[in-house]
Design an enzyme around this catalytic site. Structure first.
Site, mmCIF file in Angstrom:
data_model
loop_
_atom_site.group_PDB
_atom_site.id
_atom_site.type_symbol
_atom_site.label_atom_id
_atom_site.label_comp_id
_atom_site.label_asym_id
_atom_site.label_seq_id
_atom_site.Cartn_x
_atom_site.Cartn_y
_atom_site.Cartn_z
ATOM 1 N N GLY A 10 0.850 -1.203 0.000
ATOM 2 C CA GLY A 10 0.000 0.000 0.000
ATOM 3 C C GLY A 10 0.878 1.244 0.000
ATOM 4 O O GLY A 10 0.509 2.287 0.541
ATOM 5 N N GLY A 13 -0.170 4.995 -1.179
ATOM 6 C CA GLY A 13 -1.232 5.716 -0.491
ATOM 7 C C GLY A 13 -0.729 6.889 0.342
ATOM 8 O O GLY A 13 0.459 7.229 0.326
ATOM 9 N N GLN A 14 -1.662 7.495 1.104
ATOM 10 C CA GLN A 14 -1.326 8.721 1.848
ATOM 11 C C GLN A 14 -0.156 8.498 2.804
ATOM 12 O O GLN A 14 0.777 9.285 2.862
ATOM 13 C CB GLN A 14 -2.552 9.226 2.636
ATOM 14 C CG GLN A 14 -2.305 10.594 3.257
ATOM 15 C CD GLN A 14 -3.366 11.009 4.283
ATOM 16 O OE1 GLN A 14 -4.218 10.223 4.686
ATOM 17 N NE2 GLN A 14 -3.299 12.264 4.703
ATOM 18 N N ASP A 36 2.162 -1.967 -4.356
ATOM 19 C CA ASP A 36 0.779 -1.474 -4.332
ATOM 20 C C ASP A 36 0.016 -2.140 -5.461
ATOM 21 O O ASP A 36 0.628 -2.673 -6.394
ATOM 22 C CB ASP A 36 0.746 0.060 -4.502
ATOM 23 C CG ASP A 36 -0.516 0.678 -3.918
ATOM 24 O OD1 ASP A 36 -1.600 0.456 -4.485
ATOM 25 O OD2 ASP A 36 -0.426 1.379 -2.894
ATOM 26 N N ARG A 38 -2.111 -0.259 -7.195
ATOM 27 C CA ARG A 38 -2.111 0.762 -8.248
ATOM 28 C C ARG A 38 -0.666 1.111 -8.611
ATOM 29 O O ARG A 38 0.270 0.646 -7.974
ATOM 30 C CB ARG A 38 -2.901 2.001 -7.832
ATOM 31 C CG ARG A 38 -2.443 2.687 -6.575
ATOM 32 C CD ARG A 38 -3.184 4.008 -6.376
ATOM 33 N NE ARG A 38 -3.371 4.319 -4.972
ATOM 34 C CZ ARG A 38 -3.539 5.556 -4.518
ATOM 35 N NH1 ARG A 38 -3.560 6.577 -5.326
ATOM 36 N NH2 ARG A 38 -3.720 5.755 -3.226
ATOM 37 N N TYR A 144 -15.430 -0.226 8.847
ATOM 38 C CA TYR A 144 -13.992 0.050 8.986
ATOM 39 C C TYR A 144 -13.551 -0.145 10.443
ATOM 40 O O TYR A 144 -12.559 -0.819 10.728
ATOM 41 C CB TYR A 144 -13.743 1.482 8.521
ATOM 42 C CG TYR A 144 -12.342 2.011 8.681
ATOM 43 C CD1 TYR A 144 -11.291 1.485 7.941
ATOM 44 C CD2 TYR A 144 -12.077 3.069 9.555
ATOM 45 C CE1 TYR A 144 -10.010 1.999 8.071
ATOM 46 C CE2 TYR A 144 -10.799 3.589 9.686
ATOM 47 C CZ TYR A 144 -9.771 3.058 8.938
ATOM 48 O OH TYR A 144 -8.504 3.574 9.072
HETATM 49 P P1 NAD Z 1 -4.744 5.049 1.341
HETATM 50 O O1 NAD Z 1 -6.099 4.659 0.883
HETATM 51 O O2 NAD Z 1 -4.240 6.393 1.025
HETATM 52 O O3 NAD Z 1 -3.673 3.995 0.818
HETATM 53 C C1 NAD Z 1 -3.916 2.615 0.793
HETATM 54 C C2 NAD Z 1 -3.142 2.034 -0.382
HETATM 55 O O4 NAD Z 1 -3.406 0.621 -0.421
HETATM 56 C C3 NAD Z 1 -3.573 2.603 -1.738
HETATM 57 O O5 NAD Z 1 -2.443 3.094 -2.447
HETATM 58 C C4 NAD Z 1 -4.211 1.430 -2.450
HETATM 59 O O6 NAD Z 1 -3.980 1.404 -3.859
HETATM 60 C C5 NAD Z 1 -3.516 0.263 -1.778
HETATM 61 N N1 NAD Z 1 -4.297 -0.977 -1.890
HETATM 62 C C6 NAD Z 1 -5.649 -1.113 -1.841
HETATM 63 N N2 NAD Z 1 -5.988 -2.395 -2.023
HETATM 64 C C7 NAD Z 1 -4.828 -3.084 -2.184
HETATM 65 C C8 NAD Z 1 -4.527 -4.444 -2.406
HETATM 66 N N3 NAD Z 1 -5.503 -5.369 -2.519
HETATM 67 N N4 NAD Z 1 -3.232 -4.823 -2.506
HETATM 68 C C9 NAD Z 1 -2.238 -3.901 -2.409
HETATM 69 N N5 NAD Z 1 -2.465 -2.569 -2.209
HETATM 70 C C10 NAD Z 1 -3.763 -2.181 -2.109
HETATM 71 O O7 NAD Z 1 -4.716 4.780 2.924
HETATM 72 P P2 NAD Z 1 -3.775 5.476 4.018
HETATM 73 O O8 NAD Z 1 -4.459 6.677 4.503
HETATM 74 O O9 NAD Z 1 -2.392 5.560 3.518
HETATM 75 O O10 NAD Z 1 -3.899 4.404 5.184
HETATM 76 C C11 NAD Z 1 -2.946 3.382 5.386
HETATM 77 C C12 NAD Z 1 -3.348 2.599 6.610
HETATM 78 O O11 NAD Z 1 -3.419 3.478 7.745
HETATM 79 C C13 NAD Z 1 -4.719 1.933 6.527
HETATM 80 O O12 NAD Z 1 -4.702 0.716 7.224
HETATM 81 C C14 NAD Z 1 -5.621 2.896 7.246
HETATM 82 O O13 NAD Z 1 -6.745 2.256 7.790
HETATM 83 C C15 NAD Z 1 -4.702 3.394 8.341
HETATM 84 N N6 NAD Z 1 -5.116 4.686 8.878
HETATM 85 C C16 NAD Z 1 -5.063 5.813 8.117
HETATM 86 C C17 NAD Z 1 -5.466 7.024 8.639
HETATM 87 C C18 NAD Z 1 -5.409 8.302 7.850
HETATM 88 O O14 NAD Z 1 -5.885 9.342 8.318
HETATM 89 N N7 NAD Z 1 -4.848 8.297 6.654
HETATM 90 C C19 NAD Z 1 -5.930 7.080 9.962
HETATM 91 C C20 NAD Z 1 -6.028 5.908 10.699
HETATM 92 C C21 NAD Z 1 -5.578 4.710 10.156
HETATM 93 N N1 SER Z 2 -8.582 9.006 8.797
HETATM 94 C C1 SER Z 2 -9.253 7.760 8.948
HETATM 95 C C2 SER Z 2 -10.643 7.835 8.408
HETATM 96 O O1 SER Z 2 -11.213 8.900 8.461
HETATM 97 C C3 SER Z 2 -9.301 7.366 10.407
HETATM 98 O O2 SER Z 2 -8.986 6.037 10.470
HETATM 99 O O3 SER Z 2 -11.141 6.846 7.973
#
Ligand code: NAD
Ligand code: SER
Length: 317
Positions: A10, A13-14, A36, A38, A144
């Site tokens: 992943g 992603g962000q 990833d 994508r 979620y």
């Molecule tokens: P994101 O959606 O920006 O990135 C996730 C990445 O996973 C994407 O690039 C997507 O293409 C990739 N992905 C999706 N399905 C896939 C698959 N089957 N195989 C391989 N890659 C795949 O998410 P994020 O914000 O970077 O979050 C990363 C983790 O952190 C997640 O577990 C999320 O729940 C957790 N999280 C994020 C936040 C936040 O505010 N960003 C807050 C709490 C927890």
């Molecule tokens: N930033 C995340 C969401 O809003 C928290 O896990 O889903």
């Protein structure tokens, strides 16, 4: 001891983009394999190895782990809160099966460590709203949140039963300027900066008084790396640690933005994400993480806002 080689799943992603870049600085570019579903994020291009990988394909994942001599996995692939409510079945499937695939392979290949993030979304309407503690009533109402809570207990189970050294943080909403957020309820706190710079106005999908726990990405990356580098005996929580950065409402961040963009205005049009936000705590007690492995945030609302504009100003001219 064998030198660590890391797989980030992943990575486009962000969080993945910034975490991959930070890990490459520490472990060396070639020792951190980004992957990833994508295509590679442009910010990762030329900085190290990249493979196209679906975490749901356990066989291919296993092949990559063996072929690349992987010793640590950071699993970031997931469907977040807002997107998850649009397709609950898919969110459950990816968030659970992806984790179980990684934990099984970690067990079989005796990986050194696994990182998997949980979220403040584990908490629900019956959890305390202010300074929500590490251990409390946890009754999530989003798919979620349910998947994150179940995932926390799978991590604990694999640690207790099989000795897999899996570590986890309950991130709050993350604010960043390098890569875009991927479908969460806290995404407004990133969008608002882009709209402020482009249009001097923002229409928020949450009410003005919706306080949520948030964290600036540099703090989140540092928390992740500090947790993963802490000696195993300091990691007492094997479900997931509360971590906190700041807490603010859309109105408060709007006021802070006005200090940098005079004339900025914010309006409110709450949608389905309001109910999700209302179910979460407004602030988090992270005293256990502070005690166990020394967590401390650096950025508050004012420092984060200034840094966001300093950096977005450079990229947007
Ligand atoms: P994101 O959606 O920006 O990135 C996730 C990445 O996973 C994407 O690039 C997507 O293409 C990739 N992905 C999706 N399905 C896939 C698959 N089957 N195989 C391989 N890659 C795949 O998410 P994020 O914000 O970077 O979050 C990363 C983790 O952190 C997640 O577990 C999320 O729940 C957790 N999280 C994020 C936040 C936040 O505010 N960003 C807050 C709490 C927890
Ligand atoms: N930033 C995340 C969401 O809003 C928290 O896990 O889903």
């Amino acid at each position: 001891m064998q030198k660590d080689k890391i797989l980030v799943i992943g990575a486009s992603g962000q969080i993945g983009v910034e975490l991959t870049l930070a890990l490459r600085k520490i472990y060396g570019n070639n020792n951190v394999v980004a992957s990833d579903l994508r295509e590679q994020n442009p910010l990762l291009e030329g900085t190290g190895p990249y493979v196209s990988l679906d975490v749901m394909n356990k066989e291919m994942l296993h092949v990559q782990v063996i072929r690349q001599n992987i010793t640590q996995i950071y699993l970031l692939a997931a469907i977040l809160s807002a997107t998850g409510e649009k397709n609950p079945g898919l969110a459950w499937h990816l968030n659970m099966q992806g984790l179980l695939n990684v934990l099984d392979i970690a067990k079989e290949e005796k990986l050194h460590k696994v990182y998997w993030p949980s979220s403040i979304a584990v908490f629900g309407p019956t959890s305390p709203k202010q300074n929500c503690p590490q251990q409390t009533i946890i009754e999530p109402i989003t798919v979620y949140g349910i998947s994150k809570y179940a995932g926390e207990f799978w991590c604990n189970y694999y640690f207790q039963r099989f000795g897999v050294d899996v570590r986890s943080l309950r991130y709050p909403g993350l604010i960043s300027y390098k890569s875009a957020p991927g479908g969460g309820t806290t995404d407004y706190a990133v969008e608002i900066f882009h709209d402020a710079l482009e249009d001097k106005k923002y229409e928020c999908f949450l009410r003005e008084d919706t306080y949520l726990p948030m964290m600036y990405m540099p703090d989140a990356i540092r928390a992740t790396i500090e947790l993963m580098e802490a000696p195993a005996e300091k990691i007492k929580v094997r479900t997931s640690y509360n971590v906190s950065g700041m807490s603010f409402s859309p109105k408060e961040i709007g006021e802070e933005i006005k200090q940098h963009i005079p004339g900025f205005s914010i309006s409110y049009k709450p949608d389905y994400r309001q109910a999700i936000a209302d179910s979460w705590p407004q602030s988090i007690d992270d005293s256990v993480a502070r005690k166990d492995w020394g967590w401390k945030e650096e950025f508050d609302l004012a420092a984060m806002t200034k840094d966001m504009f300093d950096n977005l100003g450079k990229t947007k001219g």
